[in-house]
Structure formats: C-alpha cells, structure tokens
Design an enzyme around this catalytic site. Sequence first.
Site, mmCIF file in Angstrom:
data_model
loop_
_atom_site.group_PDB
_atom_site.id
_atom_site.type_symbol
_atom_site.label_atom_id
_atom_site.label_comp_id
_atom_site.label_asym_id
_atom_site.label_seq_id
_atom_site.Cartn_x
_atom_site.Cartn_y
_atom_site.Cartn_z
ATOM 1 N N CYS A 191 16.867 13.727 42.087
ATOM 2 C CA CYS A 191 15.442 13.466 41.834
ATOM 3 C C CYS A 191 14.952 12.143 42.401
ATOM 4 O O CYS A 191 13.754 11.907 42.454
ATOM 5 C CB CYS A 191 15.146 13.541 40.351
ATOM 6 S SG CYS A 191 16.156 12.468 39.380
ATOM 7 N N GLU A 218 11.168 13.224 43.711
ATOM 8 C CA GLU A 218 11.405 14.639 44.012
ATOM 9 C C GLU A 218 10.476 15.564 43.232
ATOM 10 O O GLU A 218 10.150 16.659 43.697
ATOM 11 C CB GLU A 218 12.856 15.002 43.661
ATOM 12 C CG GLU A 218 13.136 16.479 43.809
ATOM 13 C CD GLU A 218 14.455 16.873 43.196
ATOM 14 O OE1 GLU A 218 15.320 17.328 43.950
ATOM 15 O OE2 GLU A 218 14.617 16.745 41.970
ATOM 16 N N ASP A 219 10.047 15.114 42.058
ATOM 17 C CA ASP A 219 9.233 16.002 41.229
ATOM 18 C C ASP A 219 7.841 16.225 41.794
ATOM 19 O O ASP A 219 7.134 17.134 41.355
ATOM 20 C CB ASP A 219 9.149 15.449 39.796
ATOM 21 C CG ASP A 219 10.504 15.536 39.111
ATOM 22 O OD1 ASP A 219 11.195 16.546 39.319
ATOM 23 O OD2 ASP A 219 10.869 14.586 38.397
ATOM 24 N N ARG A 228 2.707 12.106 34.545
ATOM 25 C CA ARG A 228 3.270 12.055 35.894
ATOM 26 C C ARG A 228 2.302 12.580 36.957
ATOM 27 O O ARG A 228 2.597 12.532 38.145
ATOM 28 C CB ARG A 228 4.598 12.832 35.922
ATOM 29 C CG ARG A 228 5.611 12.258 34.917
ATOM 30 C CD ARG A 228 7.022 12.534 35.308
ATOM 31 N NE ARG A 228 7.275 12.082 36.665
ATOM 32 C CZ ARG A 228 8.351 12.395 37.364
ATOM 33 N NH1 ARG A 228 9.279 13.144 36.802
ATOM 34 N NH2 ARG A 228 8.513 11.964 38.597
ATOM 35 N N ASP A 261 7.929 6.818 35.603
ATOM 36 C CA ASP A 261 8.800 7.837 36.190
ATOM 37 C C ASP A 261 8.585 8.037 37.693
ATOM 38 O O ASP A 261 9.141 8.974 38.280
ATOM 39 C CB ASP A 261 8.573 9.181 35.474
ATOM 40 C CG ASP A 261 9.230 9.216 34.096
ATOM 41 O OD1 ASP A 261 10.395 8.787 33.989
ATOM 42 O OD2 ASP A 261 8.575 9.679 33.138
ATOM 43 N N HIS A 273 15.205 19.840 33.688
ATOM 44 C CA HIS A 273 14.856 20.602 34.891
ATOM 45 C C HIS A 273 16.015 21.518 35.301
ATOM 46 O O HIS A 273 17.163 21.246 34.943
ATOM 47 C CB HIS A 273 14.617 19.647 36.075
ATOM 48 C CG HIS A 273 13.344 18.876 36.004
ATOM 49 N ND1 HIS A 273 13.300 17.511 36.162
ATOM 50 C CD2 HIS A 273 12.062 19.270 35.827
ATOM 51 C CE1 HIS A 273 12.043 17.098 36.080
ATOM 52 N NE2 HIS A 273 11.273 18.142 35.867
ATOM 53 N N ARG A 296 8.431 22.022 31.931
ATOM 54 C CA ARG A 296 7.529 21.414 32.915
ATOM 55 C C ARG A 296 6.924 22.423 33.902
ATOM 56 O O ARG A 296 5.875 22.168 34.483
ATOM 57 C CB ARG A 296 8.283 20.351 33.711
ATOM 58 C CG ARG A 296 8.837 19.206 32.890
ATOM 59 C CD ARG A 296 7.761 18.227 32.482
ATOM 60 N NE ARG A 296 8.290 17.181 31.625
ATOM 61 C CZ ARG A 296 8.878 16.068 32.066
ATOM 62 N NH1 ARG A 296 9.004 15.859 33.360
ATOM 63 N NH2 ARG A 296 9.331 15.179 31.215
HETATM 64 C C1 CIR Z 1 10.860 12.789 33.356
HETATM 65 O O1 CIR Z 1 11.070 13.157 32.206
HETATM 66 O O2 CIR Z 1 9.961 13.283 34.044
HETATM 67 C C2 CIR Z 1 11.701 11.675 33.913
HETATM 68 N N1 CIR Z 1 12.071 10.772 32.868
HETATM 69 C C3 CIR Z 1 12.946 12.212 34.582
HETATM 70 C C4 CIR Z 1 12.660 13.064 35.776
HETATM 71 C C5 CIR Z 1 13.907 13.504 36.474
HETATM 72 N N2 CIR Z 1 13.585 14.322 37.578
HETATM 73 C C6 CIR Z 1 14.385 15.275 38.064
HETATM 74 O O3 CIR Z 1 15.440 15.544 37.521
HETATM 75 N N3 CIR Z 1 13.959 15.932 39.114
#
Ligand code: CIR
Length: 258
Positions: free
Chosen positions: A246, A65-66, A85, A60, A161, A131
Amino acid sequence: MSRILVRRPSPRLADGELAHLERRPVDAQLALRQWHGYVAAFADRGWQVTEVTPLDEHPDGVFVEDTVVMLGDLAVLTAPGAPSRRGEVESTAAALAQLGIETARITEPGHLDGGDVLKIGTTVYVGRSARTDDEGIRQLVRLAATRGRQVIAVPVRKVLHLKSGVTALPDGTVIGYEPLVDEPDAFEKFLPVPEEHGTAVVALDDETVLMSAGAPRTAELFASRDLDVIAVPISEFEKLEGCVTCLSVRIRQPGQSP
Ligand code: CIR
C-alpha cells in the site's frame, strides 16, 4: 521504464484510520526513515520514483495505493471508502496527469480502495470489504473490461483490505496467512505463509519480492522457492494496518508480472 508513485508520510501518521488493530504509539521520524528505505529498495533496482504531493493533513496519505488502480495503461482513480481519505485522490490525479497517463474514475455512490484490488495476469480480484462496495465493484468491472480483464469479487471480513490478507508471488501463486484469509479456495493456487506480516509482497521483478522484515520465516519459505527476497522494516506503517503493497502504486512496463 517501470515507475512507482509514493507519498511521504504525514507527521500525523499516528492519527490514521484503524479497523482491526488497537492504536499504538507511532514514531513519525522512524516512519520517515522506514519510508526512505522502502523507496530505496525500488530505486536500487532501477525503478523510477515519482513523489506525489505530500498531504500533511491526511494521516493515511502515505498509503497511496488506495487512491488509484492501474489496469495496464489505464489509471483508475478511486473513491475511498473512508471519508477521511477522499481528499487524497486529487493529488494522485495531478501526478498521473503530469506523467501523461490516461485516467478514469470510480464515482460516488460507489466506493473502492486500491488495497482491495489484486491483479494476476488478466484476472482482477476485488475484495468486497468495509471500504469497497458493490457499486464500486460494478464500476471496476466495466473499466476492467475495456482493458480485457475479468473481475472476480471475493469477501473480505477478517482484515482491512483484500491485500492485507493475500497478495501474489511473481508466478501468480496467491499467498496469505490462513487465519486471516476469508476464502483461500477463491484462488486457483494458494500457498499459506507462517506469519501475518508475510502475507504482503511486491514483485520487484520476476525473481525478486519485496516484503516486510517482520516475517523472517516467510522470507525463508520464499527463498526456498528460488526467489530473491528484499526485506524492509515497515513496523510504523504496520501499526496503522499498512503493508508493503500500500506504500506505492506500481506503473509497470507492459509484460511485467502484476
Ligand atoms: C486505513 O485504514 O485506510 C489506513 N490506516 C491503512 C491503509 C492501508 N492500505 C492498504 O493496505 N492498501
């Protein structure tokens, strides 16, 4: 100069986390081509591009962005809610250090994903999601106050999110596909869009939005509001619950829209 941070997709993208979708086959080569197209949309409009170190062992990692929330000149490194992550954050920290950007951190036991943070003017909406937890939000409130911003927490249950469900047009209007928005009333101005993949936009400038090519009727709606629309295919990332927001961290010049 406005800049994006991006991280190229891992060849293991298909193994990424999934919360709400069924797992589907992902074409890693197509994903890489789509990622280049996404990055080009920014570069073509004058954005500087900084590539964060690739992390092939983190499926991931492309959803960079996360790992960080920009609050004006302050970069808040996050503590991602998914254990798989958490190893992504340090390389983002290194890229920000190289750029000379001041950083702060969300620390354990708090958790917060950047995808849960939607900024509109000096208001910072944060999703309380699977999260992002109360302790993460408390820390964000404290850091946001140092930059004159107020935090409003909103529930996120129907999607991964906050920004999987809602984002904002350059004029601050919040948009979302209503069946997937927990509380449309939480936002001052809310505009429903007709397609699920139409919920996510990135403002490239005050007149231009970047969005998924998977929402043509929503693109028409935005065009009817006098916006220039750049639509990019991101199907391989959408299969992993990703969207246009993201795939980058936007480091904007002061005075630019969120
Ligand atoms: C996750 O579940 O963390 C990733 N498969 C997708 C993250 C998407 N991030 C976002 O929308 N900011």
